[in-house]
Write an enzyme that holds these catalytic residues in place. Sequence first.
Site, PDB file in Angstrom:
ATOM      1  N   LYS A 153       0.868  -1.181   0.000  1.00 35.55           N
ATOM      2  CA  LYS A 153       0.000   0.000   0.000  1.00 35.55           C
ATOM      3  C   LYS A 153       0.904   1.230   0.000  1.00 35.55           C
ATOM      4  O   LYS A 153       1.395   1.665   1.051  1.00 35.55           O
ATOM      5  CB  LYS A 153      -0.898  -0.057   1.241  1.00 35.55           C
ATOM      6  N   GLU A 226       7.901   1.946  11.620  1.00 36.78           N
ATOM      7  CA  GLU A 226       8.962   2.940  11.440  1.00 36.78           C
ATOM      8  C   GLU A 226       8.268   4.304  11.414  1.00 36.78           C
ATOM      9  O   GLU A 226       7.592   4.642  10.434  1.00 36.78           O
ATOM     10  CB  GLU A 226       9.715   2.692  10.137  1.00 36.78           C
ATOM     11  N   CYS A 261      12.316  11.304   7.906  1.00 32.47           N
ATOM     12  CA  CYS A 261      12.051  10.846   9.270  1.00 32.47           C
ATOM     13  C   CYS A 261      13.234  11.177  10.164  1.00 32.47           C
ATOM     14  O   CYS A 261      13.054  11.498  11.331  1.00 32.47           O
ATOM     15  CB  CYS A 261      11.766   9.358   9.286  1.00 32.47           C
ATOM     16  N   GLU A 358       7.232  16.878  15.941  1.00 36.58           N
ATOM     17  CA  GLU A 358       7.848  16.718  14.615  1.00 36.58           C
ATOM     18  C   GLU A 358       7.356  17.823  13.672  1.00 36.58           C
ATOM     19  O   GLU A 358       6.154  18.063  13.564  1.00 36.58           O
ATOM     20  CB  GLU A 358       7.485  15.343  14.043  1.00 36.58           C
TER      21      GLU A 358
HETATM   22  P1  NAD Z   1       0.743   8.607   7.515  1.00 37.02           P
HETATM   23  O1  NAD Z   1       0.722   7.931   8.852  1.00 37.02           O
HETATM   24  O2  NAD Z   1      -0.192   9.700   7.287  1.00 37.02           O
HETATM   25  O3  NAD Z   1       0.465   7.538   6.353  1.00 37.02           O
HETATM   26  C1  NAD Z   1       1.279   6.397   6.174  1.00 37.02           C
HETATM   27  C2  NAD Z   1       0.477   5.339   5.431  1.00 37.02           C
HETATM   28  O4  NAD Z   1      -0.580   4.860   6.266  1.00 37.02           O
HETATM   29  C3  NAD Z   1      -0.178   5.821   4.143  1.00 37.02           C
HETATM   30  O5  NAD Z   1      -0.028   4.833   3.149  1.00 37.02           O
HETATM   31  C4  NAD Z   1      -1.636   5.986   4.554  1.00 37.02           C
HETATM   32  O6  NAD Z   1      -2.534   5.876   3.494  1.00 37.02           O
HETATM   33  C5  NAD Z   1      -1.788   4.828   5.521  1.00 37.02           C
HETATM   34  N1  NAD Z   1      -2.923   4.942   6.476  1.00 37.02           N
HETATM   35  C6  NAD Z   1      -3.515   6.072   6.935  1.00 37.02           C
HETATM   36  N2  NAD Z   1      -4.514   5.753   7.805  1.00 37.02           N
HETATM   37  C7  NAD Z   1      -4.521   4.396   7.909  1.00 37.02           C
HETATM   38  C8  NAD Z   1      -5.285   3.453   8.655  1.00 37.02           C
HETATM   39  N3  NAD Z   1      -6.255   3.843   9.480  1.00 37.02           N
HETATM   40  N4  NAD Z   1      -5.014   2.160   8.504  1.00 37.02           N
HETATM   41  C9  NAD Z   1      -4.032   1.724   7.700  1.00 37.02           C
HETATM   42  N5  NAD Z   1      -3.271   2.554   6.955  1.00 37.02           N
HETATM   43  C10 NAD Z   1      -3.502   3.882   7.064  1.00 37.02           C
HETATM   44  O7  NAD Z   1       2.253   9.064   7.317  1.00 37.02           O
HETATM   45  P2  NAD Z   1       2.885   9.867   6.081  1.00 37.02           P
HETATM   46  O8  NAD Z   1       2.418  11.274   6.119  1.00 37.02           O
HETATM   47  O9  NAD Z   1       2.718   9.085   4.833  1.00 37.02           O
HETATM   48  O10 NAD Z   1       4.439   9.819   6.446  1.00 37.02           O
HETATM   49  C11 NAD Z   1       5.098  10.789   7.217  1.00 37.02           C
HETATM   50  C12 NAD Z   1       5.524  10.191   8.538  1.00 37.02           C
HETATM   51  O11 NAD Z   1       6.283   9.018   8.316  1.00 37.02           O
HETATM   52  C13 NAD Z   1       6.424  11.121   9.322  1.00 37.02           C
HETATM   53  O12 NAD Z   1       6.061  11.096  10.674  1.00 37.02           O
HETATM   54  C14 NAD Z   1       7.805  10.478   9.134  1.00 37.02           C
HETATM   55  O13 NAD Z   1       8.732  10.788  10.142  1.00 37.02           O
HETATM   56  C15 NAD Z   1       7.469   9.026   9.101  1.00 37.02           C
HETATM   57  N6  NAD Z   1       8.506   8.245   8.421  1.00 37.02           N
HETATM   58  C16 NAD Z   1       9.279   7.403   9.185  1.00 37.02           C
HETATM   59  C17 NAD Z   1      10.301   6.673   8.598  1.00 37.02           C
HETATM   60  C18 NAD Z   1      11.188   5.768   9.392  1.00 37.02           C
HETATM   61  O14 NAD Z   1      11.939   5.021   8.801  1.00 37.02           O
HETATM   62  N7  NAD Z   1      11.158   5.815  10.722  1.00 37.02           N
HETATM   63  C19 NAD Z   1      10.518   6.797   7.231  1.00 37.02           C
HETATM   64  C20 NAD Z   1       9.709   7.643   6.481  1.00 37.02           C
HETATM   65  C21 NAD Z   1       8.702   8.360   7.104  1.00 37.02           C
END
Ligand code: NAD
Length: 454
Positions: A153, A226, A261, A358
């Site tokens: 996804k 992550e 991140c 963040e």
């Molecule tokens: P997000 O949590 O908004 O979305 C991540 C994914 O989850 C998307 O594909 C989204 O469609 C899906 N999603 C949303 N609601 C859901 C639900 N209820 N059930 C299942 N899936 C759902 O995050 P984002 O905006 O895409 O990413 C940014 C965040 O990711 C930042 O906080 C960043 O620090 C973190 N990040 C962490 C790492 C790491 O390696 N630690 C790497 C990249 C990004």
Amino acid sequence: MQIINPATEEVIQDIAEDSPEAILKKFQSLKEGQPSWAAVPLKKRITCIERFYALLDEEKDTLSKTLTMEVGKPLQQSYNELNGARKRIEYFIKNSDRWLADEWITEEDATREKIVYEPLGIIANISAWNYPYLVGVNVFIPALIGGNGVMYKPSEYATLTGLHIQRLLYQAGIPEDVFQIVIGKGMAGQALLELPLNGYFFTGSYRTGRYIAEHTASKLVPVQLELGGKDPLYVMDDVEDIDSVAEAALEGAVYNNGQSCCAVERIYVHENVYDRFIDTFVSKAKKLAIGNPLDKATEIGPLSRKEQIDFLMQQVDDAKENGGKLLLGGGPLQQSGYFFPPTVVVNANHKMKLMTEESFGPVIGIQKVKDDQEAVQLMKDTPYGLTAAVYSKDFKRAEDVMKQMDTGTVYWNCCDRVSAGLPWSGRKSSGLGATLSYMGIRAFVQPKAYHLRG
Ligand code: NAD
């Protein structure tokens, strides 16, 4: 669902979201295909990944352009991301054999014992948009090598990239009933939580990650998260080359428009070098080229999501109300596209959201500290635990700080970097479990213990 170019606000494409029924069908096809994939010899599975590795390079111009158009990442950084993803894939190609091979514990005793590593089954790879190739390959490559089926996804903000990934995996020989993409927003991700999958591997925000962990807990399957960070960088007073330290800190803060991140999210500077550091940092930040991300010279493109502009504005306003002094930037550019210039707030303190939650944008707070002890106390004052960086010429002094960090990663004289050979893991609100390294290979298999007599 509309795919919008964040640099122009134009719709690139209208695309249909998968319904829960369509997602169920995809799952059923993986159920059928996964056992045959698991029976394919490991070497052959790796051969498919080698082809994928080559295809990423062959198509790098198209892939980089798509990535830049849908997330706003400066074009050169899209190329860099593809290169970085290929390095990680190379690591998996070279090292999976060793960590997935059967392991004899005793071969000579009356009872012989060995460990065999079997796939988990069908796993969900729910992914973020900020580095869709990097965070994607951390999961779907070792999962496929390990013999799993993958429901991938991509983020709704990186859908076109997700479709490229699927197309190239198929072209590389991964069967369609082994890898399936799920198109859509949060609801599509939610549908995956309802399915009886054998593991959930999530990259994204703390909020969604925690929700996923809570909603899959009763399945008793592996859940890896992550998540975000509020990563500190500390400049000690013995640094000699302030110029290169400021350069590295700035790059760590604004690379990918600050949407990493492990971006540098807050900086602490020893009082003896504070003024010099700030002058150098700000003069470098002023020179960053902001503009059309498709232009190879651009260093700062637009933010990927419109909502983030208001979020950053709130942090800047709150910082000003709490005594912060704005030295650069501070608000969006008045033009189409979600452009937010590098923004530097000094005299920062921990009453400010800018220093505690963040930001995920090119906005940075810089705080003066009187000694290492105060720096350590402030660096640790966070619910997150992804990375922490120290700049000093004295390793012992830096090591003393690094040992006290409750983070999955620490850096000495570097920052904002990930290496395929090292585990990538967050502590506290930054996550659960590890990807990359041998741990990120073993994360997608389960051990079976054989006790053999006769
Ligand atoms: P997000 O949590 O908004 O979305 C991540 C994914 O989850 C998307 O594909 C989204 O469609 C899906 N999603 C949303 N609601 C859901 C639900 N209820 N059930 C299942 N899936 C759902 O995050 P984002 O905006 O895409 O990413 C940014 C965040 O990711 C930042 O906080 C960043 O620090 C973190 N990040 C962490 C790492 C790491 O390696 N630690 C790497 C990249 C990004």
